[in-house]
Design a protein around this motif. Structure first.
Motif, short mmCIF file in Angstrom:
data_model
loop_
_atom_site.label_atom_id
_atom_site.label_comp_id
_atom_site.label_asym_id
_atom_site.label_seq_id
_atom_site.Cartn_x
_atom_site.Cartn_y
_atom_site.Cartn_z
N SER A 1 -13.37 -27.01 -15.83
CA SER A 1 -13.00 -26.65 -14.59
C SER A 1 -13.58 -25.25 -14.01
CB SER A 1 -11.46 -26.33 -14.48
OG SER A 1 -11.24 -25.70 -15.55
N THR A 2 -13.57 -24.26 -15.09
CA THR A 2 -14.23 -23.05 -14.81
C THR A 2 -15.50 -23.04 -13.92
OG1 THR A 2 -13.23 -22.41 -16.53
CG2 THR A 2 -14.82 -20.93 -15.85
N GLY A 3 -16.50 -23.91 -14.60
CA GLY A 3 -17.99 -24.13 -14.21
C GLY A 3 -17.93 -24.81 -12.93
N LYS A 4 -17.15 -25.73 -12.72
CA LYS A 4 -16.98 -26.61 -11.40
C LYS A 4 -16.62 -25.65 -10.24
CE LYS A 4 -14.57 -29.96 -12.97
NZ LYS A 4 -14.03 -31.33 -13.07
N ALA A 5 -15.54 -24.81 -10.33
CA ALA A 5 -15.10 -23.70 -9.56
C ALA A 5 -16.21 -23.08 -9.06
CB ALA A 5 -13.81 -22.93 -10.23
N MET A 6 -17.14 -22.35 -10.04
CA MET A 6 -18.13 -21.43 -9.40
C MET A 6 -19.32 -22.41 -8.72
SD MET A 6 -18.20 -18.82 -12.60
CE MET A 6 -18.03 -19.94 -13.92
N LEU A 7 -19.43 -23.54 -9.42
CA LEU A 7 -20.69 -24.40 -8.62
C LEU A 7 -20.01 -24.93 -7.13
CD1 LEU A 7 -21.34 -26.87 -11.52
CD2 LEU A 7 -22.94 -25.04 -10.65
N SER A 8 -18.61 -24.95 -6.98
CA SER A 8 -18.41 -25.46 -5.70
C SER A 8 -18.61 -24.34 -4.52
CB SER A 8 -16.87 -25.68 -5.77
OG SER A 8 -16.09 -24.32 -6.00
N LEU A 9 -18.92 -23.09 -5.00
CA LEU A 9 -19.39 -22.14 -3.90
C LEU A 9 -20.85 -22.10 -3.52
CD1 LEU A 9 -17.62 -19.01 -5.53
CD2 LEU A 9 -16.79 -20.60 -3.81
N LEU A 10 -21.62 -23.07 -4.31
CA LEU A 10 -23.00 -23.04 -3.89
C LEU A 10 -23.21 -24.02 -2.84
CD1 LEU A 10 -24.54 -23.10 -7.72
CD2 LEU A 10 -24.19 -21.02 -6.20
N SER A 11 -24.29 -24.11 -2.21
CA SER A 11 -24.63 -25.03 -1.25
C SER A 11 -25.21 -26.19 -1.95
CB SER A 11 -25.87 -24.47 -0.23
OG SER A 11 -27.04 -24.42 -1.13
N LEU A 12 -25.29 -27.40 -1.13
CA LEU A 12 -25.70 -28.79 -1.68
C LEU A 12 -27.05 -28.65 -2.43
CD1 LEU A 12 -25.25 -31.65 -2.27
CD2 LEU A 12 -25.96 -32.26 0.11
N ASP A 13 -28.02 -27.66 -1.53
CA ASP A 13 -29.46 -27.49 -1.91
C ASP A 13 -29.50 -26.98 -3.03
OD1 ASP A 13 -30.38 -28.93 0.38
OD2 ASP A 13 -30.78 -27.28 1.59
N ASP A 14 -28.67 -25.80 -3.36
CA ASP A 14 -28.62 -25.02 -4.53
C ASP A 14 -28.31 -25.96 -5.62
OD1 ASP A 14 -29.56 -22.76 -3.38
OD2 ASP A 14 -27.45 -21.95 -2.82
N LEU B 1 -17.08 -31.44 -6.30
CA LEU B 1 -17.34 -30.16 -5.81
C LEU B 1 -16.81 -29.85 -4.07
CD1 LEU B 1 -20.92 -28.87 -7.23
CD2 LEU B 1 -18.71 -28.51 -7.99
N GLU B 2 -17.06 -31.06 -3.57
CA GLU B 2 -16.53 -31.35 -2.28
C GLU B 2 -14.87 -31.04 -2.25
OE1 GLU B 2 -16.07 -30.88 1.75
OE2 GLU B 2 -18.11 -30.87 0.68
N ALA B 3 -14.36 -31.94 -3.20
CA ALA B 3 -12.95 -31.96 -3.36
C ALA B 3 -12.54 -30.63 -3.76
CB ALA B 3 -12.51 -32.80 -4.41
N ILE B 4 -13.17 -29.94 -4.56
CA ILE B 4 -12.70 -28.67 -4.97
C ILE B 4 -12.71 -27.61 -3.74
CG2 ILE B 4 -13.39 -26.46 -6.31
CD1 ILE B 4 -14.41 -28.73 -8.33
N ARG B 5 -13.84 -27.66 -3.00
CA ARG B 5 -13.79 -26.79 -1.70
C ARG B 5 -12.35 -27.15 -0.81
NH1 ARG B 5 -19.42 -28.84 -1.96
NH2 ARG B 5 -20.86 -27.43 -3.14
N ARG B 6 -12.32 -28.28 -0.46
CA ARG B 6 -11.09 -28.66 0.19
C ARG B 6 -9.75 -28.00 -0.44
NH1 ARG B 6 -13.60 -33.62 0.27
NH2 ARG B 6 -11.92 -34.20 -1.08
N ARG B 7 -9.55 -28.06 -1.74
CA ARG B 7 -8.50 -28.01 -2.52
C ARG B 7 -8.36 -26.46 -2.76
NH1 ARG B 7 -9.24 -32.04 -6.47
NH2 ARG B 7 -10.33 -30.22 -7.88
#
Length: 265
Positions: A154-167, A195-201
């Protein structure tokens, strides 16, 4: 062979040197590329630098000799070596965010009585740089000092969710991803949806994705808060993590991160 353009994040504000040394520049570009990918292969490096495979091999051999990269498994892929991670750790020690964030970890642990972590993102890897264990007899053990694939936590996914799709796609050039358990996300497509779900949540979750019997919730610090990507994590035995708990912990983590972010710089 046509020379590939460097990734956008590789640019610097400094002008090019008057007498550039191409071999040194290429070696440094390999290390920068390794920061965006979990592993490199000889063909990746040759194509990226626009050089012959023999030249790429000599550069990789020197970096391996000095401990900046290492080879693993039958695929002979290159991953960060102990010299590279040692340099990174030394820099992080000088920028020690742990002292600032520690009171917030202590407060979370006191309120929830569950194990809490502070993690950083290093390429596609999460490194846990601080932790306080739950006082309960049945608890999640500290992961302090451990490293795990970002897509499995969850820690990694939280930080990855801040990146753009290209990144994200630069970091994960292949569809298949490394996993730790049967519940781990093992494809880039699945990761992008998560990651898209994390951004919404506003928070990330994990249920036995990094370790059996462990569930967790994490929230990343906003971009630009510090020179490194940071996230707070609460880890709970899966037997006592309900959906209500997930939402409650997620909201608490969001408030805590918002407060802590004002002090981290």
């Amino acid at each position: 062979m046509k020379k590939s353009a460097p990734a956008a994040s590789f640019g610097t504000a400094a002008p090019p040197p008057q007498y550039p040394i191409e071999s040194v520049d290429n070696a440094l570009r390999i290390l920068l590329l390794l920061g965006e990918r979990s592993e490199l292969r000889l063909t990746d490096v040759a194509e990226f630098l626009g050089v012959a495979s023999s030249t790429a091999h000599r550069l990789l051999a020197m970096l391996q000799y000095r401990g900046f990269i290492r080879q693993e498994g039958r695929s002979k892929a290159y991953r960060p070596g102990t010299a590279l991670t040692g340099v990174a750790f030394s820099i992080l020690q000088r920028f020690d965010v742990r002292e600032t964030v520690r009171p917030f970890l202590e407060r979370l642990r006191a309120e929830l009585e569950e194990t809490v972590h502070l993690g950083i993102l290093d390429g596609t890897t999460v490194r846990f740089i601080d932790a306080i264990e739950s006082p309960k007899a049945v608890r999640v053990g500290s992961r302090l000092g451990q490293s795990m694939p970002a897509n499995c936590t969850s820690t990694g996914k939280a930080m990855l969710s801040l990146l753009s799709l290209d990144d994200v796609r630069r970091m994960y050039p292949d569809e298949e991803l490394e996993g730790l358990t049967s519940n781990s996300i093992r494809s880039r497509t699945e990761l992008e949806l998560e990651l898209e779900a994390i951004r919404r949540r506003g928070y990330a979750t994990s249920s036995e994705e990094s370790e059996e019997s462990v569930a967790s919730v994490a929230v990343a610090f906003p971009p630009g808060t510090s020179p490194v990507s940071l996230a707070l994590n609460v880890s709970v035995p899966v037997i006592r993590m309900t959906r209500t708990d997930v939402r409650r912990i997620g909201e608490l983590l969001r408030r805590t991160v918002d407060e802590a972010a004002l002090l981290v710089h």
